[in-house]
Design an enzyme around this catalytic site. Sequence first.
Site, short mmCIF file in Angstrom:
data_model
loop_
_atom_site.label_atom_id
_atom_site.label_comp_id
_atom_site.label_asym_id
_atom_site.label_seq_id
_atom_site.Cartn_x
_atom_site.Cartn_y
_atom_site.Cartn_z
N GLY A 33 0.67 -14.42 2.86
CA GLY A 33 -0.39 -13.45 2.57
C GLY A 33 -0.40 -12.99 1.13
O GLY A 33 -1.44 -13.01 0.46
N ASP A 51 20.08 -24.38 -2.50
CA ASP A 51 19.26 -23.26 -2.97
C ASP A 51 17.93 -23.81 -3.49
O ASP A 51 17.91 -24.58 -4.46
CB ASP A 51 19.99 -22.53 -4.09
CG ASP A 51 19.23 -21.32 -4.61
OD1 ASP A 51 18.12 -21.07 -4.13
OD2 ASP A 51 19.76 -20.65 -5.53
N CYS A 71 6.93 -2.80 3.92
CA CYS A 71 5.93 -2.17 4.79
C CYS A 71 6.65 -1.15 5.66
O CYS A 71 6.55 -1.15 6.89
CB CYS A 71 5.18 -3.21 5.63
SG CYS A 71 6.23 -4.32 6.59
#
Length: 432
Positions: A243, A292, A360
Amino acid sequence: MTPAARLSAAMEVIAAIDTQRIPATNALKDWGVAHRFAGSGDRAAISGLVYDVLRRRSSSAWLMDDDSPRARVLGMLKLERGFDVERISRLCDGARFAPAPLSDDERAALASRTLDGAPAHVAGDFPEWLDDAFAKVFGDNRIPETSAMARRAPLDLRVNTLKSDRDKVRASLRHLGAQPTPWSPFGLRIELDADARSPGIQAEPDFIKGAVEIQDEGSQLAALFTAAKSGEQVIDLCAGAGGKTLALAAMMGGRGRLIATDRDKRQLAPIHERLSRAGVHNADVRTPKDGDPLAGLDGSSDLVVIDAPCTGTGTWRRNPDAKWRMRPGALEQRVKDQIEVLDRAARLVKPGGRVAYITCSVLPQENGEQIRHFISRHPDFEIVNATDFTAPLGERAIAFRDAALLSSEGVLLTPQRTKTDGFFVSVLKRPH
């Protein structure tokens, strides 16, 4: 189905959640499978009732002085839907498929009881063990703040400026009632009634061609505050489904280097199709495999964005079931995860670069406290003043700063203050 039958069905689903200890989504799915005659409108209405009961679980039980599924549904009708006792009585008339008539005690509770004198965790509908944390961040305002976190959220959309602009998309979505969001220059909002089905945005031409994405305005603002620029090297360290990656790509105008990764490769699964639909060509998705995925990039990035793993308290409007399933151990684990990802980000930033830390969540342990601990570990970083990083809002910036909760560590958005999901944003800069 009649409204009364839908009410009975909601009581059944709440009982299943209680007795089987299953998530609301599972209980609603099981009910739908067992009642295939119910149409999509019926299922949407029942789902709305169930989620409203979960939003008002504690206060409804307090109002009725009864914690049974029936009592919580009845209490919710008064507290959340604003029904008076006579309207509730007409729904509960004992007819076929309708709930049984109100008892004298139920009628009296609906007619006379209020939340006056209820403890904060009851009036605000949140787990009692979180009261100290909410008191720390909101003080005496924690009841209105947490009550706002218990209301249904609107549907917010972000216009993809790589494909279109807000005026064009708003015109094409006029039939859904889309209106500009108050803060984000890229946002559109569709308000939803209590029984309304979420519109099928995915079937809209604008969505199919990548001109619009579903994204809460708070998330849009969090991306905007990172100030990602064309030509920069940007790492989205916790990209998930993408998003914010999509929002960052649009801000960069498709130019520069955008690297998206996540330690959980399953979370990345949707990102490839979303990037393609949005017309993003400068993103490099790196899936963790044997080593990684960011090896060799230490000290090279202009911006590292951390959409941090967190408790998600800021999204309770959309997922009210989560707040009652949350346990203290989950918060402790998330705080550890955040320390790890912040320290990793610090290694990736070049002199003059910055880290944008986003949650959030509204909990201080995941927000301001986390930033203070980071600075103590990394004194070579400094915190960017929230007045500076909110400047991209232009003429809206002053009103936004008055609405949001600014601190020396960053800015906190809440449903009560900014009419968005709860988000915390802090920007950390490594000086030259």
